[in-house]
Design an enzyme around this catalytic site. Structure first.
Site, short mmCIF file in Angstrom:
data_model
loop_
_atom_site.label_atom_id
_atom_site.label_comp_id
_atom_site.label_asym_id
_atom_site.label_seq_id
_atom_site.Cartn_x
_atom_site.Cartn_y
_atom_site.Cartn_z
NE ARG A 47 -4.13 -1.62 1.67
CZ ARG A 47 -5.15 -2.22 2.55
NH1 ARG A 47 -5.00 -1.84 3.88
NH2 ARG A 47 -6.04 -2.70 2.17
CE LYS B 180 -22.81 -13.40 5.32
NZ LYS B 180 -22.66 -12.30 6.30
N GLY C 290 -9.85 -7.63 -2.49
CA GLY C 290 -10.20 -9.01 -1.44
C GLY C 290 -9.76 -10.23 -1.91
N GLY D 148 -14.28 -3.30 -0.40
CA GLY D 148 -15.66 -2.32 -0.22
C GLY D 148 -15.97 -1.47 -1.24
P1 AMP Z 1 -16.63 -12.99 0.16
O1 AMP Z 1 -15.93 -12.46 1.29
O2 AMP Z 1 -18.09 -12.71 0.15
O3 AMP Z 1 -16.00 -12.56 -1.25
O4 AMP Z 1 -16.34 -14.54 0.02
C1 AMP Z 1 -15.19 -14.95 0.11
C2 AMP Z 1 -15.37 -16.36 0.78
O5 AMP Z 1 -16.12 -17.04 0.40
C3 AMP Z 1 -13.98 -17.20 0.80
O6 AMP Z 1 -13.20 -17.34 1.97
C4 AMP Z 1 -14.50 -18.60 0.38
O7 AMP Z 1 -13.88 -19.53 1.20
C5 AMP Z 1 -15.89 -18.51 0.52
N1 AMP Z 1 -16.63 -19.64 -0.40
C6 AMP Z 1 -16.46 -19.70 -1.70
N2 AMP Z 1 -17.25 -20.63 -1.95
C7 AMP Z 1 -17.80 -21.22 -0.85
C8 AMP Z 1 -18.61 -22.51 -0.76
N3 AMP Z 1 -19.22 -23.12 -1.91
N4 AMP Z 1 -19.18 -22.67 0.55
C9 AMP Z 1 -18.65 -21.83 1.56
N5 AMP Z 1 -17.80 -20.95 1.46
C10 AMP Z 1 -17.43 -20.57 0.02
#
Ligand code: AMP
Length: 404
Positions: free
Chosen positions: A36, A198, A361, A384
């Protein structure tokens, strides 16, 4: 188009620059990754070349409005000094008499770093009086901390109206260019790849992208809510039960707009996994499904080979690609194939001329893990902020800046 530092007079001016020096520190306050800081060097060097006096401000960690010694920016001043080969001065605070004196005495070609903005609760409250005090330290404001522009804080939004001149630095300019062009004038076909944990986090992004993209690939845990909406068995996969109707609605909208929507047609599944530690118990059963359905007692943790085969030409043919979120639990080796493959496909498409923009991320870690981080067009520095940009939201730290 926002004004950039190339559009403004800088010689002899005291320039206040919002940077993102929220760097990781170990327990001895040593910086473990300075990317950064390195990312801000082009802007700082340019300002120094233009004979400005540079006053940098940033937050670090979450001190919650109190002085927390372990969240001091002192190590960042030292590291920046090493990169610039000059002594970077460190202010004892970001406001107050002593800091004001240091700012006032700062000469052209010198750099001063203010202490952690979040030692003051007024920063995150976007307090007017605090913003005014920060502004009084300089004459020109430069925004170069993309990771914080989605927050309306004193140092990102409130400060602007108290200074006559404001502009974005090279980092923010680059983010606006690539994210902005992808959304506003994409080369077609325009493909978005969305994954992650999510659906609820990404509904607004999907809604906004549905009026822009030609195709949309959905993977990661959020795919299971879509599969459920299609009446497919999801076993014990992470499904957001209260978002199944929303997913069904989004599928209908995509159909109505003739957008090609891809959701997984097969999966890598496991009967148990510890999501906290990202570890698989020794006796866990890992399998590939033969179709979209997931048997009872199992959960989907990655896209399967048939899905990859189906989406590979879609990525290959895309001229603009926006990717945010992993397609599986990529932190675990056995479940990382889908995400790594996608990263490689995106890199290949980029080599053929596509523009690829990777959201912050986990997709950034995935692109690095696949060894293709130098082969994509743009990696966003703000998780974000890039998500909110993709949602089509106005970002307070950008909205506050003047147009050309
Ligand atoms: P996000 O922070 O919403 O971008 O989500 C990232 C996280 O989603 C990572 O830590 C992944 O391990 C998790 N992830 C991706 N696919 C799956 C899945 N099929 N089941 C559970 N977690 C998942």
């Amino acid at each position: 188009m926002k004004k950039t530092i190339k559009d403004i007079e800088l010689a002899g001016k005291k320039v206040l620059v919002r940077v993102d020096y929220n760097v990781p520190l170990d327990d001895k306050q040593q910086i473990t990754n300075d990317k950064r800081i390195v990312a801000t060097l082009p802007t700082i060097k340019y300002l120094l070349e233009q004979k400005a006096a540079v006053i940098l401000m940033s937050h670090l960690g979450r001190p919650k409005g109190k002085v927390v010694a372990s969240m001091s920016l002192k190590p960042a001043a030292a590291r920046l000094g090493e990169h610039l080969n000059i002594n970077v001065k460190m202010a004892p605070d970001c406001i107050g008499a002593e800091t004001e004196k240091m700012a006032m005495e700062l000469k052209s070609g010198e750099v001063l770093l203010l202490e952690n903005l979040r030692y003051h609760p007024e920063e995150e409250k976007n307090d007017e009086a605090f913003a005014k005090k920060l502004a009084s330290l300089g004459e020109v404001f430069v925004q170069d901390a993309f990771g914080t522009v989605h927050r309306a804080h004193a140092s990102t939004a409130g400060i602007v109206k108290f200074l006559k001149t404001a502009a974005c630095g090279f980092l923010v300019e680059k983010e606006l260019k690539f994210l902005g062009e992808a959304l506003d004038k994409p080369k077609r076909p325009f493909l978005a790849i969305l994954g992650g944990s999510k659906v609820s986090d990404k509904i607004a992004v999907i809604e906004n992208l549905l009026s822009k993209v030609d195709s949309l690939i959905i993977g990661g845990a959020m795919a299971y809510t879509f599969l459920k909406a299609e009446g497919i068995e999801t076993g014990k996969s992470l499904v957001e039960a209260d978002k199944v109707d929303v997913a069904r609605d989004l599928i209908k909208k995509a159909q109505a707009k003739h957008i090609k929507l891809f959701i997984p047609i097969d999966h890598i599944i496991v009967d148990k996994v510890d999501f906290e530690t990202k570890k698989i118990p020794a006796d866990a059963v890992i399998k590939e499904t033969e179709g979209a359905d997931i048997p009872q007692g199992f959960m989907g943790v990655d896209v399967g080979p048939m899905t990859l085969q189906r989406i590979s030409p879609v990525v290959n043919e895309a001229a603009t690609i926006v990717w945010n979120g992993p397609l599986g639990v990529f932190e675990i080796e056995q479940f990382s194939k889908g995400t790594i493959e996608i990263a490689k496909l995106v890199a290949q498409a980029t080599e053929k001329g596509a523009t690829s923009v990777i959201g912050g991320g986990d997709s950034v870690s995935a692109v690095k893990k696949a060894g293709v981080d130098k082969k994509v067009t743009h990696i966003s520095t703000g998780g974000g902020a890039s998500l909110e940009f993709l949602e089509g939201k106005e970002l307070p730290g950008i909205a506050a800046l003047p147009n050309k």
